[in-house]
Design a protein around this motif. Structure first.
Motif, mmCIF file in Angstrom:
data_model
loop_
_atom_site.group_PDB
_atom_site.id
_atom_site.type_symbol
_atom_site.label_atom_id
_atom_site.label_comp_id
_atom_site.label_asym_id
_atom_site.label_seq_id
_atom_site.Cartn_x
_atom_site.Cartn_y
_atom_site.Cartn_z
ATOM 1 N N ARG A 137 45.042 -21.483 -13.284
ATOM 2 C CA ARG A 137 45.255 -20.049 -13.013
ATOM 3 C C ARG A 137 44.428 -19.648 -11.800
ATOM 4 N NH1 ARG A 137 40.490 -18.016 -14.439
ATOM 5 N NH2 ARG A 137 39.313 -18.921 -16.180
ATOM 6 N N GLY A 138 44.529 -18.371 -11.459
ATOM 7 C CA GLY A 138 43.765 -17.871 -10.329
ATOM 8 C C GLY A 138 42.313 -17.612 -10.707
ATOM 9 N N LEU A 139 41.462 -17.551 -9.694
ATOM 10 C CA LEU A 139 40.039 -17.263 -9.900
ATOM 11 C C LEU A 139 39.861 -15.799 -10.287
ATOM 12 C CD1 LEU A 139 37.041 -18.287 -9.538
ATOM 13 C CD2 LEU A 139 37.181 -17.362 -7.215
ATOM 14 N N THR A 140 38.933 -15.541 -11.228
ATOM 15 C CA THR A 140 38.650 -14.165 -11.640
ATOM 16 C C THR A 140 37.170 -13.854 -11.460
ATOM 17 O OG1 THR A 140 38.151 -14.736 -13.946
ATOM 18 C CG2 THR A 140 40.474 -14.313 -13.388
ATOM 19 N N CYS A 141 36.871 -12.581 -11.493
ATOM 20 C CA CYS A 141 35.472 -12.151 -11.397
ATOM 21 C C CYS A 141 34.667 -12.664 -12.580
ATOM 22 C CB CYS A 141 35.411 -10.625 -11.328
ATOM 23 S SG CYS A 141 33.750 -9.974 -11.116
ATOM 24 N N ASP A 142 35.321 -12.743 -13.764
ATOM 25 C CA ASP A 142 34.633 -13.250 -14.962
ATOM 26 C C ASP A 142 34.181 -14.696 -14.773
ATOM 27 O OD1 ASP A 142 34.923 -10.866 -16.266
ATOM 28 O OD2 ASP A 142 36.749 -11.448 -17.350
ATOM 29 N N ASP A 143 34.988 -15.514 -14.066
ATOM 30 C CA ASP A 143 34.609 -16.909 -13.809
ATOM 31 C C ASP A 143 33.301 -16.969 -13.023
ATOM 32 O OD1 ASP A 143 36.920 -17.931 -15.046
ATOM 33 O OD2 ASP A 143 38.074 -17.748 -13.190
ATOM 34 N N LEU A 144 33.192 -16.112 -12.031
ATOM 35 C CA LEU A 144 31.994 -16.112 -11.189
ATOM 36 C C LEU A 144 30.786 -15.590 -11.963
ATOM 37 C CD1 LEU A 144 33.587 -14.755 -7.889
ATOM 38 C CD2 LEU A 144 32.953 -17.115 -8.407
ATOM 39 N N GLU A 145 30.988 -14.545 -12.754
ATOM 40 C CA GLU A 145 29.872 -13.985 -13.521
ATOM 41 C C GLU A 145 29.392 -14.969 -14.583
ATOM 42 O OE1 GLU A 145 30.854 -10.163 -15.070
ATOM 43 O OE2 GLU A 145 31.095 -9.233 -13.095
ATOM 44 N N LYS A 146 30.332 -15.704 -15.183
ATOM 45 C CA LYS A 146 29.962 -16.717 -16.168
ATOM 46 C C LYS A 146 29.096 -17.809 -15.525
ATOM 47 C CE LYS A 146 32.015 -20.076 -19.383
ATOM 48 N NZ LYS A 146 33.304 -20.657 -19.885
ATOM 49 N N ALA A 147 29.482 -18.221 -14.304
ATOM 50 C CA ALA A 147 28.701 -19.240 -13.585
ATOM 51 C C ALA A 147 27.317 -18.707 -13.239
ATOM 52 C CB ALA A 147 29.446 -19.658 -12.324
ATOM 53 N N ILE A 148 27.232 -17.429 -12.890
ATOM 54 C CA ILE A 148 25.935 -16.822 -12.553
ATOM 55 C C ILE A 148 25.008 -16.842 -13.766
ATOM 56 C CG2 ILE A 148 24.778 -14.647 -11.952
ATOM 57 C CD1 ILE A 148 27.259 -14.011 -10.206
ATOM 58 N N HIS A 149 25.525 -16.432 -14.910
ATOM 59 C CA HIS A 149 24.693 -16.337 -16.115
ATOM 60 C C HIS A 149 24.271 -17.702 -16.654
ATOM 61 C CE1 HIS A 149 25.143 -12.079 -16.158
ATOM 62 N NE2 HIS A 149 26.446 -12.095 -16.443
ATOM 63 N N SER A 150 25.022 -18.746 -16.285
ATOM 64 C CA SER A 150 24.673 -20.087 -16.766
ATOM 65 C C SER A 150 23.774 -20.844 -15.778
ATOM 66 C CB SER A 150 25.943 -20.904 -17.022
ATOM 67 O OG SER A 150 26.667 -21.103 -15.824
ATOM 68 N N THR A 151 23.398 -20.201 -14.686
ATOM 69 C CA THR A 151 22.570 -20.848 -13.659
ATOM 70 C C THR A 151 21.139 -20.320 -13.711
ATOM 71 O OG1 THR A 151 24.481 -21.103 -12.185
ATOM 72 C CG2 THR A 151 22.282 -21.269 -11.179
ATOM 73 N N VAL A 152 20.201 -21.233 -13.793
ATOM 74 C CA VAL A 152 18.779 -20.862 -13.705
ATOM 75 C C VAL A 152 18.357 -21.104 -12.261
ATOM 76 C CG1 VAL A 152 16.452 -21.277 -14.543
ATOM 77 C CG2 VAL A 152 18.408 -21.563 -16.094
ATOM 78 N N PRO A 153 18.099 -20.045 -11.503
ATOM 79 C CA PRO A 153 17.820 -20.218 -10.073
ATOM 80 C C PRO A 153 16.480 -20.878 -9.795
ATOM 81 C CG PRO A 153 17.477 -17.943 -10.708
ATOM 82 C CD PRO A 153 18.059 -18.631 -11.910
ATOM 83 N N LEU A 154 16.363 -21.404 -8.599
ATOM 84 C CA LEU A 154 15.143 -22.054 -8.139
ATOM 85 C C LEU A 154 13.964 -21.083 -8.147
ATOM 86 C CD1 LEU A 154 14.751 -24.997 -7.047
ATOM 87 C CD2 LEU A 154 14.734 -23.995 -4.768
ATOM 88 N N SER A 155 14.247 -19.802 -7.927
ATOM 89 C CA SER A 155 13.178 -18.806 -7.891
ATOM 90 C C SER A 155 12.503 -18.643 -9.247
ATOM 91 C CB SER A 155 13.741 -17.456 -7.437
ATOM 92 O OG SER A 155 14.775 -17.020 -8.302
ATOM 93 N N VAL A 156 13.147 -19.132 -10.295
ATOM 94 C CA VAL A 156 12.547 -19.104 -11.634
ATOM 95 C C VAL A 156 11.856 -20.433 -11.930
ATOM 96 C CG1 VAL A 156 13.018 -18.935 -14.107
ATOM 97 C CG2 VAL A 156 14.207 -17.416 -12.501
ATOM 98 N N THR A 157 12.552 -21.540 -11.658
ATOM 99 C CA THR A 157 11.988 -22.856 -11.982
ATOM 100 C C THR A 157 10.829 -23.235 -11.061
ATOM 101 O OG1 THR A 157 13.629 -23.949 -10.579
ATOM 102 C CG2 THR A 157 14.192 -23.663 -12.901
ATOM 103 N N GLN A 158 10.820 -22.718 -9.831
ATOM 104 C CA GLN A 158 9.746 -23.051 -8.882
ATOM 105 C C GLN A 158 9.098 -21.783 -8.321
ATOM 106 O OE1 GLN A 158 10.800 -25.905 -5.871
ATOM 107 N NE2 GLN A 158 11.833 -27.260 -7.303
ATOM 108 N N ALA A 159 8.872 -20.811 -9.200
ATOM 109 C CA ALA A 159 8.332 -19.521 -8.753
ATOM 110 C C ALA A 159 6.981 -19.674 -8.067
ATOM 111 C CB ALA A 159 8.215 -18.577 -9.953
#
Length: 540
Positions: A471-493
């Protein structure tokens, strides 16, 4: 250096042996012949005789003197010859020991015996060795003078280009669309090539589509790639990036754009030196390597990546030789860009215990950076600036040190827009999402503290979700990826705060001052550093 004048002085001073290391035999021989007939350079005009292993000694361009193919017979002939002359011996290095074979002791002894004869002969006589590489046994090092023969200058290459254009225009086979400054740019792009290599590059450009214009610079660069491919240390990086592929970092971009074409003749009007290079440090994944490729694209110069792992080879002394070889190759294809990725891994304090090898290599590199006069622009990137020695960071090595921080909200909007537009090509894939200001603003708001590489990963992860369900890409797909990502700014603060603290007074921010106001609450300490300790808050 004025090669003709220096050569003339050495010939008049009766230097017995002169060694010229060059691939351009014909060009060197033509220069020697001009000097030999110029009474302003040498007092007595001289005949020029050449020797090769296949033909023996040749006089007047065609007359072959018999029984002189053997090197010993040739030296005996030179000893007995009674006219004022210059003997040019081609590829004689094979008898002097070339690394794969020992030197011929009898020939070396004969050369030493000849020194007195050459200096005291009634008519002046000199021997000039021409070889593609310098090979000298210890026994001859005090008797032989080594001269540097430069590759063709920009003016010589531009004259070659003009002559080739005139010949082909007259025949009606060529369409020319070159302004004078574009012609100069094409000639300067061929700097580092031999006369024959440049001629081949120009000829290839002319026959490709029966025309020549500024787009043919790419074909000239292809000839330079041939040189790099033969190097075992440098890697030619081919890419299709440009500055528009780098989101944000406008301060750094402006600095780079202002120095475009600074190696051209027009820059000499302002007495400008060639820019040395930049050191780019900062948070991993924020686009430091992209900048190196973007500089290459906008300046239209070859990008050479120096692999420090290949510098440190196992043989004693070979690491230092590898560094000198890399520098020489980069200069040979200049103007060029030398990219050293994660420079701290090669020159950092993690190389202790290597018997001083890294210290010697660093010394070689620093001396070259300080004194180089060839247009080789160094782009060094570092994630851990604390590991770099202080002498590498002082003024005079690099023109500027830039700090790449976490992307601001405005930069995150640009990065999302860039990656979404680059990947949403198919109508089916982009049918479910509309890339507008509202979407981009929302995504940027949700990704506070994310680096550019993590934002790209979010777009890719969202597309995998859509691909899995066809199917086509949705905003929910991107938000789901954001919430499942722990950024470097947290792991290497802590590490990021440390880099920011160092850079606050020692580096220029790659992001403009106006954009840095958009930093939010990464942490109280880091936001204070960005807002109030920006000791080098310079905008270009």
């Amino acid at each position: 250096m004025n090669f003709k004048k220096d050569l003339g002085n050495m010939l008049r001073a009766r230097f017995p042996y002169i060694y010229i290391s060059s691939w351009e035999e014909d060009r060197v021989l033509d220069t020697i012949s001009l000097v030999a007939q110029d009474e302003n350079l040498i007092k007595t005009k001289r005949n020029v005789l050449s020797w090769t292993l296949t033909n023996g000694i040749i006089k007047d361009g065609s007359q072959v003197l018999k029984d002189t193919k053997n090197p010993m017979k040739a030296l005996e002939f030179i000893e007995k010859y009674e006219e004022a002359s210059i003997f040019v011996l081609k590829d004689f290095h094979v008898f002097l020991g070339d690394g794969n074979r020992p030197c011929d002791l009898e020939i070396v002894r004969k050369l030493r015996d000849l020194v007195y004869s050459l200096k005291q002969s009634i008519k002046p006589k000199n021997i000039i060795f021409i070889s593609p590489r310098l090979v000298l046994p210890n026994d001859l090092q005090k008797d032989v003078t080594v001269m540097e023969f430069e590759l063709p200058s920009a003016k010589e290459l531009e004259k070659l280009l003009i002559d080739m254009i005139e010949v082909n225009k007259t025949s009606g086979r060529l369409t020319v669309d070159l302004l004078p400054e574009e012609r100069e740019m094409l000639a300067r792009a061929s700097l580092g090539l031999t006369y024959q290599e440049a001629e081949n590059a120009f000829a290839r450009a002319m026959v490709t589509n029966s025309s020549i214009d500024k787009r043919d610079i790419e074909l000239v660069l292809e000839e330079k790639r041939q040189i790099i491919r033969k190097s075992e240390i440098l890697e030619f990086i081919k890419h299709d990036l440009d500055m528009d592929d780098v989101g944000g970092l406008e301060n750094l971009k402006r600095w780079i754009i202002k120095r475009n074409n600074s190696w051209m003749q027009s820059a000499s009007t302002y007495c400008l030196p060639n820019p040395k290079g930049v050191l780019i440090t900062g948070v991993p994944g924020c686009g430091k390597s992209l900048i190196a490729k973007a500089i290459s694209a906008i300046w239209k110069l070859p990008l050479l990546r120096l692999d420090m792992g290949k510098i440190y080879s196992g043989l004693v002394g070979s690491s230092e030789e590898n560094m000198r070889k890399a520098i020489k190759t980069a200069e040979a294809v200049s103007p060029s860009i030398l990219w050293i990725d994660e420079i701290e891994k090669g020159f950092g304090d993690n190389n202790n215990g290597d018997s001083g090898t890294s210290t010697r290599i660093l010394g070689t590199f620093l001396t070259w950076m300080q004194e180089k006069n060839k247009p080789v622009f160094v782009v060094a990137t570092a994630n851990n600036i604390h590991k770099l020695p202080s002498e590498l960071l002082r003024k005079g090595r690099f023109d500027e040190i830039f700090f790449v921080d976490l992307p601001t909200k405005r930069e995150r909007i640009e990065i999302f827009k860039l990656h979404l537009n680059k990947r949403l090509k198919d109508e089916k894939v982009k049918s479910s999402i509309h890339v507008d200001d509202e979407l981009l603003n929302n995504l940027a708001q949700l990704t506070e503290g994310f680096v550019g590489a993590e934002i790209e990963h979010i777009v890719v992860s969202g597309l995998f979700e859509a691909f899995y369900e066809s199917r086509g890409l949705t905003c929910d797909d991107l938000e789901k990826a954001i919430h499942s990502t722990v950024p470097l700014s947290v792991t290497q603060a802590e590490q990021i705060i440390g880099i920011r603290t160092w850079a606050s007074t020692r580096a220029v921010a790659a992001t403009p001052r106006s954009d840095r106001k958009e930093y939010n609450n990464f942490t109280e300490e880091s936001s204070d550093i960005i807002a109030s300790r920006g000791g080098r808050a310079i905008d270009f």
